[in-house]
Design a protein around this motif. Structure first.
Motif, mmCIF file in Angstrom:
data_model
loop_
_atom_site.group_PDB
_atom_site.id
_atom_site.type_symbol
_atom_site.label_atom_id
_atom_site.label_comp_id
_atom_site.label_asym_id
_atom_site.label_seq_id
_atom_site.Cartn_x
_atom_site.Cartn_y
_atom_site.Cartn_z
ATOM 1 N N LEU A 266 39.344 -42.280 41.158
ATOM 2 C CA LEU A 266 39.026 -43.466 42.019
ATOM 3 C C LEU A 266 40.488 -43.866 42.659
ATOM 4 C CD1 LEU A 266 37.311 -45.731 42.501
ATOM 5 C CD2 LEU A 266 38.321 -47.068 40.539
ATOM 6 N N LEU A 267 41.627 -43.701 42.121
ATOM 7 C CA LEU A 267 42.815 -43.935 42.817
ATOM 8 C C LEU A 267 43.119 -42.827 43.879
ATOM 9 C CD1 LEU A 267 45.224 -44.687 39.702
ATOM 10 C CD2 LEU A 267 44.256 -46.530 41.499
ATOM 11 N N ALA A 268 42.905 -41.613 43.606
ATOM 12 C CA ALA A 268 43.222 -40.919 44.702
ATOM 13 C C ALA A 268 42.099 -41.065 45.834
ATOM 14 C CB ALA A 268 42.545 -39.320 44.089
ATOM 15 N N TRP A 269 40.730 -41.629 45.562
ATOM 16 C CA TRP A 269 39.781 -42.039 46.528
ATOM 17 C C TRP A 269 40.369 -43.194 47.488
ATOM 18 C CZ3 TRP A 269 36.793 -46.286 47.144
ATOM 19 C CH2 TRP A 269 36.082 -46.269 48.482
ATOM 20 N N GLN A 270 40.808 -44.068 46.692
ATOM 21 C CA GLN A 270 41.213 -45.255 47.463
ATOM 22 C C GLN A 270 42.432 -45.010 48.364
ATOM 23 O OE1 GLN A 270 42.017 -47.405 43.983
ATOM 24 N NE2 GLN A 270 40.197 -48.712 44.115
ATOM 25 N N GLU A 271 43.397 -44.021 47.896
ATOM 26 C CA GLU A 271 44.549 -43.806 48.546
ATOM 27 C C GLU A 271 44.127 -42.955 50.085
ATOM 28 O OE1 GLU A 271 48.179 -43.416 50.182
ATOM 29 O OE2 GLU A 271 47.509 -44.483 48.287
ATOM 30 N N ASN A 272 42.662 -42.106 49.546
ATOM 31 C CA ASN A 272 42.523 -41.205 50.843
ATOM 32 C C ASN A 272 41.816 -42.146 51.826
ATOM 33 O OD1 ASN A 272 40.476 -39.698 52.635
ATOM 34 N ND2 ASN A 272 41.018 -38.008 51.073
ATOM 35 N N VAL A 273 41.065 -43.090 51.477
ATOM 36 C CA VAL A 273 40.577 -44.298 52.472
ATOM 37 C C VAL A 273 41.635 -44.900 53.218
ATOM 38 C CG1 VAL A 273 39.118 -46.315 52.672
ATOM 39 C CG2 VAL A 273 38.294 -44.517 51.188
ATOM 40 N N LYS A 274 42.775 -45.132 52.578
ATOM 41 C CA LYS A 274 43.911 -46.043 53.210
ATOM 42 C C LYS A 274 44.509 -45.170 54.369
ATOM 43 C CE LYS A 274 45.247 -49.124 49.496
ATOM 44 N NZ LYS A 274 46.345 -49.252 48.075
ATOM 45 N N GLN A 275 44.674 -43.828 53.944
ATOM 46 C CA GLN A 275 45.491 -42.756 54.715
ATOM 47 C C GLN A 275 44.316 -42.608 55.976
ATOM 48 O OE1 GLN A 275 46.101 -39.240 52.500
ATOM 49 N NE2 GLN A 275 48.144 -40.060 51.586
ATOM 50 N N GLN A 276 42.948 -42.553 55.663
ATOM 51 C CA GLN A 276 42.277 -42.381 56.640
ATOM 52 C C GLN A 276 42.398 -43.656 57.890
ATOM 53 O OE1 GLN A 276 38.429 -41.244 56.055
ATOM 54 N NE2 GLN A 276 38.768 -39.026 55.644
ATOM 55 N N ALA A 277 42.246 -44.664 57.331
ATOM 56 C CA ALA A 277 42.309 -46.075 57.970
ATOM 57 C C ALA A 277 43.667 -45.990 58.903
ATOM 58 C CB ALA A 277 42.269 -47.085 56.999
ATOM 59 N N MET A 278 44.716 -45.455 58.407
ATOM 60 C CA MET A 278 46.185 -45.783 58.940
ATOM 61 C C MET A 278 46.071 -44.570 60.013
ATOM 62 S SD MET A 278 48.709 -45.987 55.937
ATOM 63 C CE MET A 278 49.948 -45.099 56.651
ATOM 64 N N GLN A 279 45.306 -43.366 59.864
ATOM 65 C CA GLN A 279 45.337 -42.316 60.952
ATOM 66 C C GLN A 279 44.232 -42.716 61.984
ATOM 67 O OE1 GLN A 279 46.703 -39.403 61.098
ATOM 68 N NE2 GLN A 279 45.548 -38.776 62.791
ATOM 69 N N ARG A 280 43.301 -43.290 61.869
ATOM 70 C CA ARG A 280 42.490 -43.824 62.712
ATOM 71 C C ARG A 280 43.211 -44.995 63.506
ATOM 72 N NH1 ARG A 280 37.683 -43.613 64.786
ATOM 73 N NH2 ARG A 280 36.649 -45.434 65.553
ATOM 74 N N GLU A 281 43.723 -45.918 62.907
ATOM 75 C CA GLU A 281 44.459 -46.915 63.697
ATOM 76 C C GLU A 281 45.475 -46.245 64.666
ATOM 77 O OE1 GLU A 281 47.663 -50.065 62.344
ATOM 78 O OE2 GLU A 281 45.874 -50.226 61.293
ATOM 79 N N ALA A 282 46.184 -45.147 64.191
ATOM 80 C CA ALA A 282 47.347 -44.559 64.904
ATOM 81 C C ALA A 282 46.522 -43.842 66.183
ATOM 82 C CB ALA A 282 47.920 -43.607 64.072
ATOM 83 N N THR A 283 45.082 -43.432 66.042
ATOM 84 C CA THR A 283 44.744 -42.508 67.224
ATOM 85 C C THR A 283 43.734 -43.115 67.663
ATOM 86 O OG1 THR A 283 43.494 -41.360 65.540
ATOM 87 C CG2 THR A 283 45.663 -40.419 65.981
#
Length: 122
Positions: A76-93
């Protein structure tokens, strides 16, 4: 698999069951569906979907039917971290729904850095 590979970081749509070309012979063993169904859509084993505001994974039960189970705490923690990273990646591109070029992304990062630096100085 419904997970981070989808364009939506939360869940992929799955395969609609009302399509007559659905390959049932690949997922039924002695009358048991070996994968999970949700909202009239098929999800493979290991697929992760947000159900009741929590991510669940499609697992095979002892009766050989697929069922949705809660993720263990570490996953669950890994999944939440993955969601955060994808949101940051999307925000950056992306700006809204439109992708931006590398030059535009570099300019936005520069402006954000300058703004943050100006705020620290004041």
């Amino acid at each position: 698999m419904a997970f981070a590979t989808a364009s939506n970081p939360i869940a992929e749509e799955g395969i609609a069951l009302n399509n007559s070309s659905f390959p049932w012979q690949l997922v039924i063993d002695r009358g048991k569906i070996l994968d999970c169904i949700y909202d009239n859509k098929f999800f493979s084993l290991g697929a992760i979907l947000v159900l009741e505001s929590l991510p669940r994974r499609c697992e095979l039960a002892s009766d050989r039917n697929g069922r949705w189970e809660l993720l263990p705490e570490t996953e669950l923690l890994a999944w939440q971290e993955n969601v955060k990273q994808q949101a940051m990646q999307r925000e950056a591109t992306y700006i809204g729904k439109d992708p931006i070029t590398e030059e535009e992304a570099r300019l936005i990062r520069y402006v954000r850095r300058v703004k943050a630096q100006a705020e620290k100085e004041n």
